[in-house]
Enzyme design. Structure first.
Site: not given
Ligand code: DQA
Length: 149
Positions: A18, A10-11, A106, A73, A76, A23, A97, A99
């Protein structure tokens, strides 16, 4: 040759606009292109992004039939999705995984990954290059598994 399912949660479709101070400014399209280049000429990446947990679970199930591994990735979903964790455990594909941000530096809710225990490893904090490092680690793992030294 390995085919890698690349999953963006998501996102992440909003990357590039964003919270760029966290990011970075690379778009998802550019990250996917960089992964494609890194995988060439011997491997293939198949990227997928969804804002919906169930769609991601379905994609992971389908990847059983064609993928050698998963680079994900989870956004959340990392922090609370037992459904995603169970999907990764169920398909038994080696999963990395990744990120962009260092989730451990964080907010405290980001310090926990419910997926990490069913993943091969976790890479975080290197911006878009976390994906490249994750892909490399996954491909090296697959190569070593198919011809152990
Ligand atoms: C993320 C870190 C997550 O906590 C966050 O919700 C994201 C991006 C990252 O790539 O740093 O959407 O996965």
């Amino acid at each position: 040759m390995a085919v890698i399912a690349v999953v963006h949660g998501p996102n992440l479709n909003l990357l590039g606009t964003r919270e760029t101070h966290i990011y970075g400014s690379m778009t998802l399209e550019k990250i996917n292109a960089a992964l494609h280049n890194a995988a060439q000429p011997n491997h293939e990446v198949r990227p997928f992004q969804s804002n919906h947990e169930g769609a991601i679970v379905d994609y992971i199930h389908a990847a059983r039939d064609w993928a050698g591994g998963i680079l994900i990735n989870p956004g959340a979903l990392t922090h609370y999705s037992y459904a995603l964790r169970d999907a990764i455990a169920a398909v038994k594909l080696p999963t990395v995984e990744a990120h962009l941000s260092n989730i451990h530096a964080r907010e405290s809710f980001r310090h926990t990954s419910v997926l990490a225990p069913v993943c091969l490893g976790q890479i975080c904090g290197f911006g878009w290059r976390s994906y490249l490092l994750g892909l490399q680690g996954l491909l090296d793992h697959l190569a070593e598994r198919s011809s152990p030294t």
